[in-house]
Design a protein around this motif. Structure first.
Motif, PDB file in Angstrom:
ATOM      1  N   ALA A   1       0.928  -1.246   0.065  1.00  0.00           N
ATOM      2  CA  ALA A   1       0.085   0.122   0.173  1.00  0.00           C
ATOM      3  C   ALA A   1       0.765   1.224  -0.123  1.00  0.00           C
ATOM      4  O   ALA A   1       0.536   2.137  -0.625  1.00  0.00           O
ATOM      5  CB  ALA A   1      -1.016   0.093   1.330  1.00  0.00           C
ATOM      6  N   LEU A   2       2.173   1.319   0.889  1.00  0.00           N
ATOM      7  CA  LEU A   2       2.653   2.388   1.130  1.00  0.00           C
ATOM      8  C   LEU A   2       3.654   2.655  -0.285  1.00  0.00           C
ATOM      9  O   LEU A   2       3.853   3.738  -0.818  1.00  0.00           O
ATOM     10  CB  LEU A   2       3.695   2.287   2.109  1.00  0.00           C
ATOM     11  N   THR A   3       3.886   1.623  -0.768  1.00  0.00           N
ATOM     12  CA  THR A   3       4.744   1.646  -2.052  1.00  0.00           C
ATOM     13  C   THR A   3       3.999   1.990  -3.341  1.00  0.00           C
ATOM     14  O   THR A   3       4.398   2.955  -4.045  1.00  0.00           O
ATOM     15  CB  THR A   3       5.395   0.262  -2.405  1.00  0.00           C
TER      16      THR A   3
ATOM     17  N   LEU B   1       0.574   8.564   1.986  1.00  0.00           N
ATOM     18  CA  LEU B   1       1.162   7.635   2.858  1.00  0.00           C
ATOM     19  C   LEU B   1       0.734   7.750   4.278  1.00  0.00           C
ATOM     20  O   LEU B   1       0.519   6.768   4.987  1.00  0.00           O
ATOM     21  CB  LEU B   1       2.440   7.774   2.630  1.00  0.00           C
ATOM     22  N   LEU B   2       0.482   8.883   4.899  1.00  0.00           N
ATOM     23  CA  LEU B   2       0.169   9.031   6.351  1.00  0.00           C
ATOM     24  C   LEU B   2      -1.168   8.561   6.604  1.00  0.00           C
ATOM     25  O   LEU B   2      -1.470   7.969   7.337  1.00  0.00           O
ATOM     26  CB  LEU B   2       0.391  10.589   6.548  1.00  0.00           C
ATOM     27  N   THR B   3      -2.094   8.956   5.625  1.00  0.00           N
ATOM     28  CA  THR B   3      -3.476   8.265   5.896  1.00  0.00           C
ATOM     29  C   THR B   3      -3.570   6.982   5.895  1.00  0.00           C
ATOM     30  O   THR B   3      -4.099   6.336   6.458  1.00  0.00           O
ATOM     31  CB  THR B   3      -4.383   8.959   4.703  1.00  0.00           C
TER      32      THR B   3
ATOM     33  N   CYS C   1      -4.990   2.043   7.199  1.00  0.00           N
ATOM     34  CA  CYS C   1      -4.828   0.161   7.057  1.00  0.00           C
ATOM     35  C   CYS C   1      -4.561  -0.288   8.316  1.00  0.00           C
ATOM     36  O   CYS C   1      -3.562  -0.305   8.732  1.00  0.00           O
ATOM     37  CB  CYS C   1      -3.902   0.186   6.296  1.00  0.00           C
ATOM     38  N   GLN C   2      -5.478  -1.364   8.759  1.00  0.00           N
ATOM     39  CA  GLN C   2      -5.339  -2.149   9.901  1.00  0.00           C
ATOM     40  C   GLN C   2      -5.282  -3.669   9.634  1.00  0.00           C
ATOM     41  O   GLN C   2      -5.478  -3.862   8.286  1.00  0.00           O
ATOM     42  CB  GLN C   2      -6.753  -1.696  10.854  1.00  0.00           C
ATOM     43  N   PRO C   3      -5.225  -4.446  10.619  1.00  0.00           N
ATOM     44  CA  PRO C   3      -4.812  -5.917  10.250  1.00  0.00           C
ATOM     45  C   PRO C   3      -6.262  -6.726   9.658  1.00  0.00           C
ATOM     46  O   PRO C   3      -6.202  -7.786   9.172  1.00  0.00           O
ATOM     47  CB  PRO C   3      -4.417  -6.364  11.640  1.00  0.00           C
TER      48      PRO C   3
ATOM     49  N   VAL D   1      -8.390   0.447   1.692  1.00  0.00           N
ATOM     50  CA  VAL D   1      -9.455  -0.405   1.863  1.00  0.00           C
ATOM     51  C   VAL D   1      -9.094  -1.310   0.518  1.00  0.00           C
ATOM     52  O   VAL D   1      -9.335  -2.693   0.600  1.00  0.00           O
ATOM     53  CB  VAL D   1     -10.440   0.288   1.304  1.00  0.00           C
ATOM     54  N   ALA D   2      -8.513  -1.033  -0.552  1.00  0.00           N
ATOM     55  CA  ALA D   2      -8.150  -1.993  -1.470  1.00  0.00           C
ATOM     56  C   ALA D   2      -7.239  -2.983  -1.217  1.00  0.00           C
ATOM     57  O   ALA D   2      -7.411  -4.090  -1.504  1.00  0.00           O
ATOM     58  CB  ALA D   2      -7.614  -1.162  -2.540  1.00  0.00           C
TER      59      ALA D   2
END
Length: 733
Positions: free
Chosen positions: A398-400, A418-420, A425-427, A522-523
């Motif tokens: 996600a960050l990449t 990236l901060l958002t 993004c949680q487990p 979410v994706a």
């Protein structure tokens, strides 16, 4: 005098106390930079404070020194790496992916390391936000780390002056949870015709999960002040109170009989209302104990003497009626009375906890204390079955991807994407959805409120006041209400950037980046190693059954040797409650997921109800542990336990391995059921309770097997597992 007592109440409040620490820390940044007109330093210093505060975890003084040292090293590595690689996008992307994966996997070592890892990722993204304006490779990392050092310095002073306050606050929360649990239990004693206990059981299970969570947090707080589980010094008294709370929890979570049958027999007498009143008195006592612990006051418990006496007289009056149909129910009332009388005794011991000191008064230390053990924990999680591994892969991708979007579209302030993503993004899907909604609502509110405030308060001094207040409010609401927290951090960002003349310029980028970051979060949770609860719920159920089996085995052993709150016993008890809480949490999470990923909701709720009832029946046996001297009775107990043990083993296999060919009839023993039922009517038997509880457990087994079989069929036939059959459990309701 009233002013000082009120001030003491505020001071003992965890949120108020922590907010005051943040206020002083932020003033220590804002005032010097304002006085010396160093506007360019405000943003990195404040961001360093925020990252340090989010990375901090409770610990002893020496533990804090170690944690702070490691945190600052990780911060330095993360921040300098960004500065070095910032102008080399391919290397930057590779480094971002590897470092994100590595930092998140560091969380396998323990919660403290997970906090440090999150803070390190946060400081890396904060470095990205200002990297395009960096005059050299050293300036921004040094300012961020300086802000972090300043916060840690203030926090260490805070800890030195009030070292035991976290323990007091944590124990206070335990007793508040116990009070809520007692209130829920009291509702069962409101005599209602045709009582359906399932809604009460589900609510109990949720409140039990909350209580277990507070007990675990309190245990962690005490462990942080221990030496390999041995607590000495100032924490020793609080450890004994913690053990008292554990014993009260076991007694409160126990069930001695079917409440609907008690309501049928005694619905026209006042005895159940007197039980209800006693539970309410004990709930009130738990709230008063919580307040006394938080304020450091001495507590004296004496409100229940009249309630206990009146309840005893009510039971004696019913016994004098000599009605044969009440005989067994009156036995249950006496068990309940004895249990609550013991709870009462434990509550009165709070002022002198050494009276209840355990022989083996040590905590189960699960921390990793050597590099070898740390690596073993990380290595054990390097597989697709590990939720941490799956989360690390998702977050890294996600960050990449977020960084690639920034580079592809040349988004100037795109690092808020990236901060958002990092925050949202949680487990699992349900936690991500909750964060997403809160993040979007909070950001919109913060921008809508912040933009007019920038115009209304144009002076630097007024805006610095808003920076400090919004920073304090962010930490005050961070756990209680994430939407509010996001709104206040958005205000802080607007006013910070306005110090550089960019306040209004960041409004639209902040909003757009938030939406893109949320979409990425979410994706990735939906499509990369998705952890749909319905796919793993059967394993969570299996672990709950196994934990109950181990807890029961510990209890049965003590009917031969006598009561002993050994470490092994307490570990088994806590694990049973932890797994019950995990099952409740997993079902709640499944209900938040998209409808097509939900399955067997009726069966899941029913199994949750039965598992909690099973735990309650076992807890009652644990609460009344005593030596059984009669060999014949003990042999019957062992025989019954062997049969139940085999059934629970088969239930574990049915659920965990989705065994649809398991035949419970092969291990059944009708003779044991008949003997247990027969022994239940023996009024002069000192072991009546354990036999009764085993009988209640035995009666649950057929329905548990039926539900386990249905769950196994659904999991082993995926094309049917997503179809909801509302009539599937009509017979069980």
């Amino acid at each position: 005098m009233h002013f000082f007592s009120q001030l003491r109440i505020y001071w003992a409040n965890k949120t108020f106390n922590y907010s005051l620490l943040i206020l002083i820390t932020l003033l220590g940044v804002v005032v010097p930079t304002w006085y010396y007109q160093l506007n360019s330093l405000i943003i990195p210093l404040i961001l360093g404070v925020i990252a340090a505060a989010l990375a901090e975890s409770d610990d002893s003084f020496t533990g804090r020194i170690k944690s702070v040292t490691l945190t600052l090293i990780c911060f330095a590595v993360a921040s300098f790496s960004i500065e070095v690689l910032f102008k080399h996008p391919p290397l930057f992307a590779i480094g971002l992916f590897i470092s994100t994966f590595g930092f998140i996997m560091l969380g396998a070592v323990g919660p403290r390391y997970a906090s440090i890892a999150f803070g390190s990722l946060l400081i890396a993204i904060y470095t990205m936000l200002g990297a395009h304006q960096s005059v050299n490779v050293w300036f921004q990392p040094l300012m961020l780390i300086t802000g972090a050092v300043w916060y840690f310095f203030m926090s260490m002073i805070w800890h030195l002056v009030w070292p035991m306050q976290p323990v007091q606050q944590s124990l206070s929360n335990v007793f508040l949870s116990l009070a809520n649990y007692l209130d829920a239990k009291s509702e069962l004693f409101h005599p209602v015709s045709d009582l359906n206990p399932q809604p009460y059981r589900i609510r109990e299970a949720n409140l039990n999960a909350a209580t277990v969570n507070e007990l675990n947090l309190c245990k962690t707080t005490l462990l942080n002040r221990s030496k390999r589980g041995h607590v000495d010094g100032a924490s020793d008294r609080f450890l004994n109170i913690y053990f008292i709370a554990q014993d009260i929890h076991e007694r409160v979570s126990s069930s001695h009989y079917r409440y609907q049958e008690l309501a049928q027999n005694f619905g026209r007498s006042d005895v159940l209302f007197r039980f209800k009143h006693l539970l309410e008195v004990q709930s009130k006592a738990c709230r008063e104990i919580a307040s006394a612990l938080r304020l450091g006051n001495t507590y004296q418990y004496n409100d229940s003497i009249l309630a206990l006496d009146e309840l005893q007289q009510a039971i004696n009056y019913l016994q004098q009626q000599s009605k044969p149909e009440w005989r067994m129910s009156l036995v249950q009332l006496n068990y309940l009375f004895n249990n609550l009388a013991t709870v009462d005794k434990q509550l009165s011991n709070i002022s002198n906890p050494d009276v209840s000191r355990l022989e083996e008064g040590v905590l189960h230390d699960t921390d990793a204390h050597s590099p070898k053990v740390m690596w073993q924990r990380i290595h054990a999680n390097l597989n697709q079955d590990s939720m941490l591994f799956r989360h690390a892969v998702r977050m890294s991708i996600a960050l990449t991807l977020g960084y690639c979007i920034i580079q592809l579209f040349d988004i100037e302030r795109g690092y808020w994407i990236l901060l958002t993503t990092l925050f949202v993004c949680q487990p699992n899907y349900s936690a991500t959805k909750q964060k997403l909604v809160a993040r979007v609502v909070g950001t919109l509110a913060g921008l809508l409120i912040g933009a007019p405030l920038l115009a209304i308060f144009p002076t630097q001094e007024s805006q610095l006041v808003f920076i400090v207040l919004s920073g304090v409010a962010f930490f005050a609401f961070r756990i209680a209400n994430y939407s509010y927290a996001t709104g206040f951090i958005t205000l802080l960002v607007l006013f910070c950037f306005n110090q550089l003349g960019e306040g209004f310029a960041v409004v639209l980028p902040r909003l757009a980046d938030t939406m893109i970051g949320c979409a990425l979060a979410v994706a990735t949770v939906t499509y990369i190693f998705p952890d749909w609860q319905s796919k793993r719920l059967h394993k969570v159920m299996a672990e709950a059954i196994k934990a109950n089996k181990d807890y029961l085995a510990q209890i049965i052993g003590q009917y031969r040797i006598g009561k002993n709150d050994s470490l092994a016993y307490r570990i088994a008890r806590r694990n049973a409650h932890n797994q019950d809480a995990n099952l409740s949490s997993a079902i709640s999470s499944m209900l938040v997921e998209p409808g097509k990923y939900q399955s067997a909701t009726d069966e899941s709720f029913r199994l949750l109800t039965l598992n909690h009832a099973l735990l309650s029946y076992i807890s009652a046996m644990g609460a009344h542990r005593e030596l059984i001297e009669n060999d014949n009775i003990h042999q019957l107990v062992l025989q019954a336990h062997r049969v139940i043990h085999r059934h629970l083993d088969m239930l574990y296999t049915q659920l965990h391995d989705c065994c649809i060919d398991c035949n419970a009839a092969e291990i059944d023993d009708p003779a044991i059921e008949a003997r247990l039922a027969e022994w239940r009517d023996e009024d002069d038997s000192s072991a009546r309770l354990v036999l009764q509880q085993l009988y209640l457990i035995y009666r649950m087994l057929p329905e548990l097997h039926s539900l386990a079989n249905k769950c196994a069929v659904r999991v082993s036939t995926p094309h049917n597992s997503l179809k909801h059959n509302p009539s599937a459990t009509d017979n069980e309701k």
